[in-house]
Motif scaffolding. Structure first.
Motif, short mmCIF file in Angstrom:
data_model
loop_
_atom_site.label_atom_id
_atom_site.label_comp_id
_atom_site.label_asym_id
_atom_site.label_seq_id
_atom_site.Cartn_x
_atom_site.Cartn_y
_atom_site.Cartn_z
N LEU A 110 21.23 4.30 27.49
CA LEU A 110 20.67 3.81 28.18
C LEU A 110 19.94 4.09 29.36
O LEU A 110 19.44 3.43 29.82
CB LEU A 110 22.58 3.38 29.19
N THR A 111 19.38 5.89 29.58
CA THR A 111 18.42 5.78 30.38
C THR A 111 17.27 5.97 30.27
O THR A 111 16.43 6.59 30.58
CB THR A 111 19.11 7.57 31.31
N HIS A 112 16.84 5.64 28.40
CA HIS A 112 15.66 5.64 27.86
C HIS A 112 15.20 4.33 27.81
O HIS A 112 14.64 4.57 26.79
CB HIS A 112 15.68 6.74 27.44
N LEU A 113 15.39 3.08 28.29
CA LEU A 113 15.52 2.09 27.98
C LEU A 113 13.59 2.08 27.58
O LEU A 113 13.12 0.94 26.59
CB LEU A 113 15.93 0.58 29.04
N SER A 114 12.90 2.62 28.51
CA SER A 114 11.13 2.61 28.63
C SER A 114 10.96 2.72 27.08
O SER A 114 9.71 2.39 27.09
CB SER A 114 11.00 2.83 30.02
N ASP A 115 11.22 3.81 26.60
CA ASP A 115 10.85 3.97 25.92
C ASP A 115 10.67 3.45 24.47
O ASP A 115 9.72 3.54 23.57
CB ASP A 115 11.78 5.66 25.36
N MET A 116 11.51 2.41 24.48
CA MET A 116 11.61 0.87 22.74
C MET A 116 10.70 0.15 23.18
O MET A 116 9.88 -0.16 21.98
CB MET A 116 13.37 0.21 23.23
N PHE A 117 9.77 0.46 24.51
CA PHE A 117 8.87 -0.86 24.50
C PHE A 117 7.46 -0.50 23.86
O PHE A 117 6.45 -1.00 24.10
CB PHE A 117 8.94 -1.53 25.84
N ARG A 118 7.30 1.18 23.94
CA ARG A 118 5.98 1.79 22.92
C ARG A 118 5.62 0.96 21.53
O ARG A 118 4.61 0.92 21.72
CB ARG A 118 6.08 3.06 23.32
N ASP A 119 7.11 0.52 21.22
CA ASP A 119 6.27 0.40 19.62
C ASP A 119 6.69 -1.27 19.62
O ASP A 119 7.40 -1.89 19.68
CB ASP A 119 7.35 0.83 18.60
N ARG A 120 5.64 -1.66 19.86
CA ARG A 120 5.28 -3.45 20.34
C ARG A 120 5.64 -4.18 19.35
O ARG A 120 6.53 -5.48 19.26
CB ARG A 120 4.11 -3.51 21.22
N ARG A 121 5.32 -3.04 17.76
CA ARG A 121 5.80 -4.76 16.34
C ARG A 121 6.80 -4.04 16.22
O ARG A 121 7.28 -5.29 15.92
CB ARG A 121 4.21 -3.90 15.54
N PHE A 122 7.55 -3.43 16.20
CA PHE A 122 9.15 -3.46 15.78
C PHE A 122 9.69 -4.06 17.05
O PHE A 122 10.75 -4.94 16.69
CB PHE A 122 9.84 -1.58 15.91
N MET A 123 9.17 -4.00 18.08
CA MET A 123 10.16 -4.42 19.57
C MET A 123 9.89 -6.16 18.72
O MET A 123 11.31 -6.65 19.75
CB MET A 123 9.86 -3.80 20.42
N GLY A 124 8.37 -6.39 18.68
CA GLY A 124 8.60 -8.17 18.62
C GLY A 124 9.39 -8.50 17.56
O GLY A 124 9.61 -9.33 17.73
N ALA A 125 9.34 -7.59 16.19
CA ALA A 125 10.60 -8.65 15.03
C ALA A 125 11.64 -8.45 15.42
O ALA A 125 12.51 -9.28 14.92
CB ALA A 125 9.88 -6.89 14.04
N LEU A 126 12.68 -7.40 16.27
CA LEU A 126 13.78 -7.24 16.47
C LEU A 126 14.02 -8.29 17.55
O LEU A 126 15.31 -8.68 17.07
CB LEU A 126 13.89 -5.79 16.91
N LEU A 127 13.65 -8.59 18.29
CA LEU A 127 13.82 -9.39 19.09
C LEU A 127 13.66 -10.60 18.65
O LEU A 127 14.32 -11.43 18.39
CB LEU A 127 13.28 -8.84 20.41
N THR A 128 12.32 -11.34 18.05
CA THR A 128 12.04 -12.09 17.24
C THR A 128 13.48 -12.66 16.19
O THR A 128 13.87 -13.24 16.73
CB THR A 128 10.79 -12.18 16.53
N GLY A 129 13.34 -11.64 15.62
CA GLY A 129 14.91 -12.26 14.75
C GLY A 129 15.50 -12.05 15.22
O GLY A 129 16.71 -13.30 14.47
N ASN A 130 16.19 -11.77 16.47
CA ASN A 130 18.14 -11.20 16.91
C ASN A 130 18.02 -12.57 17.36
O ASN A 130 19.18 -12.87 17.80
CB ASN A 130 18.21 -9.94 17.20
#
Length: 336
Positions: free
Chosen positions: A72-92
């Motif tokens: 939970l203390t490393h939320l900002s790290d996830m947004f660096r991979d925009r393609r993966f994040m985009g696929a994950l959020l779009t799908g879910n």
């Protein structure tokens, strides 16, 4: 969480071995717990003597233990991979909710049944999703990094989804305000805050790191006990709703098939590596059943079928993941 473990520089072989054994056998532990719980109440009246505070206390500890394993203390790290994040959020949060809305059209006209399906299918998993991603040759590092984003997004979007899919038809807004929100605050938000504070403490404390490691061994045993108790106290609901449960034996496997195909399509759209694509598939296929379980348990008796729906979904999903582990890396998304 991995950063915390590296900071401590403590051998992890024993913890990893124990956790691996526990997670590899969790399906059978859950199945035995459910069957044993049902048999106990069918042959005795012990289920009637289980106090409510025992279930709530176990659920609170279970959620806290699970949340401590989410970085939970490393939320900002996830947004660096925009393609993966985009696929994950779009799908879910776009594609699979739309498919869920279509699937519930095939259910019997029962409000509690539909609510249970929505509660469990609209919430992506944040615990065994990581385990199955690892076992299914996905990218477990990205899976771990994605869990806090998935957790916070689903907690914020669930009320909106329920309003969109059920509010106008079944007046769920009233039930949400009276029953779901207090449970949401007491059994989800409080453990979430405590887990965040524990992780902050672990940034400067070896004792806290050891405590978090210990809590990492607890979710499966705790969930096994919770499933046993709930199964033991829900026999009357299962007896009275047997005919309603059978359609779920088709609906939930259909969801798992759709999740796999959507994940494969999103991998192409977002041009993801094979391992990352598998991670998306396992995320879409796994749901946060025990996080929404307290919400279902907080509902009045008229909505009790939702609890049975969530237990049935979790068991079917676990067996579905066994098939995923063979099918996804070998046939659906093989190594190129």
């Amino acid at each position: 969480m991995a950063d915390m473990l590296r900071m401590a520089d403590i051998p992890l072989g024993y913890e990893h071995a124990m956790r691996d054994v526990i997670e590899r056998h969790q399906v059978w532990a859950y199945l035995i717990a459910v069957v044993f719980g049902l048999s106990v109440d069918w042959t005795s009246s012990l289920g009637d003597s289980v106090p409510d505070y025992l279930i709530w206390g176990l659920l609170g500890v279970l959620l806290y233990a699970t949340f401590t394993q989410t970085p939970l203390t490393h939320l900002s790290d996830m947004f660096r991979d925009r393609r993966f994040m985009g696929a994950l959020l779009t799908g879910n949060f776009l594609v699979m909710p739309a498919i869920t809305a279509l699937l519930i059209l095939a259910l019997p006209d029962n409000d509690a049944l539909k609510l249970g399906v929505l509660l469990v299918l609209l919430m992506p998993c944040t615990d065994w999703f990581v385990t199955f991603t690892h076992l299914g040759k996905g990218d477990s590092t990205r899976a771990i990094a994605a869990t806090p984003v998935l957790l916070i997004a689903q907690l914020g979007l669930l009320p909106l989804y329920l309003w969109l899919f059920m509010g106008n038809q079944f007046d769920v807004n009233l039930e949400l305000g009276r029953h779901l929100l207090p449970a949401f605050g007491g059994l989800i938000i409080v453990p979430l805050i405590l887990a965040f504070l524990t992780e902050k403490w672990a940034e400067n404390s070896r004792k806290a790191i050891g405590f978090i490691r210990f809590m990492g061994l607890m979710p499966v045993p705790l969930l096994t006990v919770v499933l046993f108790i709930i199964s033991m106290t829900q026999v009357s609901q299962i007896d009275s709703t047997g005919s309603l449960i059978w359609p779920l034996m088709i609906l939930f496997p259909a969801y798992l098939l759709a999740a796999a195909l959507v994940g494969k399509a999103l991998r192409r759209v977002f041009r993801l590596p094979v391992e990352t694509g598998r991670t998306v598939i396992f995320s879409l296929g796994t749901r946060n059943s025990f996080v929404v379980l307290p919400l279902a348990l907080s509902m009045p008796e008229a909505w009790a079928v939702a609890v049975v729906v969530i237990v049935v979904q979790s068991l079917l999903e676990l067996f579905g993941m066994m098939l995923y582990l063979r099918w996804v890396p070998s046939r659906l998304l093989p190594d190129t």
